[in-house]
Design an enzyme around this catalytic site. Structure first.
Site, PDB file in Angstrom:
ATOM      1  N   GLU B 228       0.796  -1.672   0.015  1.00 53.15           N
ATOM      2  CA  GLU B 228       0.062   0.032   0.074  1.00 53.15           C
ATOM      3  C   GLU B 228       0.661   0.619   0.074  1.00 53.15           C
ATOM      4  OE1 GLU B 228      -1.319   3.162   2.413  1.00 53.15           O
ATOM      5  OE2 GLU B 228      -2.748   1.352   3.964  1.00 53.15           O
ATOM      6  N   CYS B 264      -2.444   7.682   5.223  1.00 49.10           N
ATOM      7  CA  CYS B 264      -2.861   7.228   4.051  1.00 49.10           C
ATOM      8  C   CYS B 264      -3.568   7.952   2.942  1.00 49.10           C
ATOM      9  CB  CYS B 264      -2.118   6.012   3.724  1.00 49.10           C
ATOM     10  SG  CYS B 264      -3.464   4.728   4.414  1.00 49.10           S
TER      11      CYS B 264
END
Lengths: 497, 497
Positions: B228, B264
């Site tokens: 990720e 994020c």
């Protein structure tokens, strides 16, 4: 629609990208009907297609007739697999102000098509793993536009099949451009690098498959690449099986020689007890008629591999077989079977352990059945299949071996032979590398998941939700709901053991 | 268990590989109980762990208290997700001598764990994406031994958390070695190359993630790698939303500044109509207190990115914010918000389009709402989230934009802000590259599929079948059965439209 120039390729990519949205929005029921239409069209045109395939591949009529039936029914199976929308895995989490990690919004998730898929056709299944084969069926079922890179071994068949597919899809109301064909290895590589292509699939050699997988992984924007590469499909026969199955060696030989051994599930190794009688094998091998290999390239590669095997130390020839070359460079072959010791096999991995794509197999005598699980793990880290022949009475002693086979193979067989893969919901045709580049299956309905990705919608108004996630559920798909208040029940899990 | 030498690493890999079989064989119910035991142990030790985390990361107590709750409940959610065995996707195709493509054997398929998994912990979630975080929970739930490469930003916390996890797993009867911790970037890289590691997971920067993904893909035996990486999470506000949501700018700022923007899912861009009033934003930004960044490396990188943004052509500063460095090299920051035109953004992608990991966001005025779908596709090909703020009355005009967002994002939000990811069955935290290296999710129960592979058993005697595939179904898992004779019904599919 043969493609050769850069602007042709650009047009192909642009067409696939342009139609992706419209195709993704089609109802599963409509795509199912389109897949059935393609299946029907293949069946209608079978005689013409098979005649071309026989000429181009040298494969025999009965095999090709069966392969067309398999291919059209594979399309029907995918139609059945998508028609109820269960494959969408629709999940609906109701909003929950009391959710245990903090207030939870309304979150809904569905699997959506990844976008344009590039499929590299195989040489050895001109129907089932080619233009209208499993990878195309799975990608179309998922709602992804498909570009097939034709295999050079059956170009005329590829062009004609593509015409049949395109016409059937159009007739079923699918948008223009959902299916295209390109030709040429370099064009395939160029398109694999194109940012508009969002996934790749391939069936072929380990060498080429690895090359393409590396290209897909190292693009500026990497994409998933599902390559089905090499497999030697070891078979283990117990003393009981040798005694109880008089037809075992004949079955082995039939599986090795079928389609001239040009199957990714051909048993490349048969392990037998040290004292096993192998009588009759040579005679059975000699009774197999000559068969043409698919093309001169495969013929040359087979001849080379066969030479390496026959030339290795400690190899005992049980059936030498033969290779004949005609004036066009086509090879005609009969089966080769050799015997080696475990030590010889271990000592010469390059000569003996690599896949021989053709009618060649290696029999290995094992002195100690208890050593087989470790030996298997050492020699065969990744295969499509592994097989055990044993009696029911021996099942109790096979746990360790079966565990080793399951760890290293996509499919574990008990009795029978790995060739002749059935196309079903439970089939797994894919295993640890190098059998496949990922562990995904390329046969059976589970293959569709390769071309889907999850998308979640948070607090979306009904009008902007995909049909599969709406409360009024216009497509009538199964929806997995998680209601508010459920998380308070997790505490009860502490009671489980 | 800090690890530094080659033989230490070898021992770690060997232990993980050695325990893989025993762990894979544990009943889902037993692993569920073990996950709950880990959750309980985390909660019991929360006060001690949070104190260490505050010191090492500079994150505030309320945030860390919430994060521990999230982490322990994430473990409980995975326990709930596996306890009934539905995740095994057990499929049983009965033998069918009349099967349409030829006699079908008995084929049964189940998902089995891929083997030892190496997880690279993130810096910004010392609990939820670290030692006992989502990747570890998913891999343990799947039955895979886990090795976590600790993040250097919270080493003491990592060691202490690992002790808590190991003790809880042992107490729940899990075999020794299912959970291990290593330290050091080089050791992580070395272990990622080890053939005994069968999958990798990572949360962190695009640069490092891509590096590791390339290593995983180009190993002699490639493995799946779930990274990720970067995401800028654009938000689009319609004229209606600007008028109807007086709190919109405050909500935006709270989302940008929370955890000092080190999330994020931080909204890196807010698109507003050309004429939108942005009054109050500067004051709101100035009211946000100073917050320490996670570590000197992240601080330096943020300062550099912020400098590039402030120095770009056409940037209008709405809230300058500040960066203060202390004697240890730690940065203390307040939010920076700037405004740019679409043209300036397009012209300076390196300065303006890259992720700024910290409390910085860019407001973009758009002259033409109809141009947003194409603009979004051009600028933002891969994100974890995209968000729309609009009124219900505007929903009818948003179809194209939502389609563009769904194509390029893992999660599409309507109203609200992307930070604060809920952990549920329907969550998708993963999107097109560079948001993640594959489209898989790393949050929510669907994350478990990353660590599973299909294995089929053909004509297996009951004694050698995995429990989930046996007719007597000792684990009581859902089994999807396909009975003989069904394929004759496919013909009826031609009637569908």
């Amino acid at each position: 629609m043969p493609t050769s120039t850069e602007s042709d390729l650009d047009r192909v990519a642009e067409r696939a990208a342009a139609v992706a949205r419209a195709f993704a929005a089609t109802e599963p029921r409509a795509r199912a009907a389109a897949l059935v239409a393609v299946a029907d069209a293949l069946d209608r045109n079978a005689a013409e297609l098979i005649a071309i395939a026989m000429r181009e591949t040298g494969l025999a009529a009965p095999r090709l007739i069966g392969e067309v039936r398999r291919t059209s029914n594979q399309l029907r199976l995918f139609a059945e697999a998508i028609v109820d929308g269960a494959y969408l895995d629709a999940r609906i989490d109701a909003a929950d102000p009391e959710y245990v990690i903090g207030p939870r919004p309304d979150v809904r998730r569905v699997l959506e098509p990844v976008g344009p898929v590039l499929n590299f056709a195989a040489s050895n299944f001109p129907f089932a793993f080619s233009v209208a084969g499993g990878d195309s069926a799975a990608a179309l079922a998922a709602g992804c536009p498909v570009v097939v890179k034709a295999h050079s071994g059956h170009l005329e068949l590829s062009r004609r099949t593509a015409e049949v597919v395109v016409e059937a899809l159009a007739g079923a109301g699918m948008p223009d451009g959902v299916f295209q064909l390109i030709e040429g290895q370099q064009n395939g590589v160029a398109l694999l690098k194109d940012d508009r292509i969002r996934a790749g699939a391939f069936t072929g050699s380990t060498h080429v498959g690895r090359l393409l997988a590396d290209i897909a992984a190292t693009r500026p924007r990497p994409i998933p690449f599902f390559g089905e590469l090499g497999s030697v499909n070891p078979v283990y026969a117990t003393p009981g099986a040798i005694a109880a199955e008089p037809e075992l060696l004949q079955g082995f030989l039939t599986s090795v020689a079928g389609s001239a051994g040009q199957l990714c599930t051909k048993p490349g190794f048969l392990f037998v007890p040290a004292a096993a009688e192998l009588g009759g094998l040579a005679e059975a091998a000699e009774a197999v008629g000559e068969h043409r290999l698919l093309n001169p390239g495969i013929g040359r590669a087979f001849e080379e591999r066969r030479g390496a095997v026959l030339g290795a130390d400690g190899v005992v020839v049980l059936a030498e077989g033969a290779v004949r070359v005609d004036e066009d460079g086509q090879r005609f072959v009969t089966p080769t079977v050799v015997e080696v010791s475990v030590e010889a096999l271990r000592a010469q991995p390059e000569a003996l352990l690599e896949e021989s794509f053709g009618p060649l197999s290696v029999i290995v005598r094992y002195p100690d059945a208890a050593a087989l699980p470790a030996l298997h793990r050492e020699l065969f880290p990744g295969n499509l299949t592994s097989t055990v022949h044993a009696t029911d009475a021996e099942a109790g002693e096979l746990g360790d071996l079966v565990e080793a086979l399951a760890e290293t193979s996509g499919r574990v067989l008990f009795g029978g032979w790995p060739t002749g893969v059935s196309v079903t919901a439970a089939m797994q045709h894919g295993g640890p590398f190098p059998a496949t580049t990922t562990d995904a299956t390329s046969v059976g309905t589970a293959a569709i998941t390769r071309f889907l990705r999850g998308v979640a919608y948070q607090n979306a108004p009904a009008a902007l939700l995909p049909e599969a996630l709406r409360d009024d559920n216009p497509w009538g798909v199964p929806q997995r709901r998680s209601e508010a208040g459920r998380s308070s029940e997790w505490g009860t899990l502490t009671g489980i053991h």
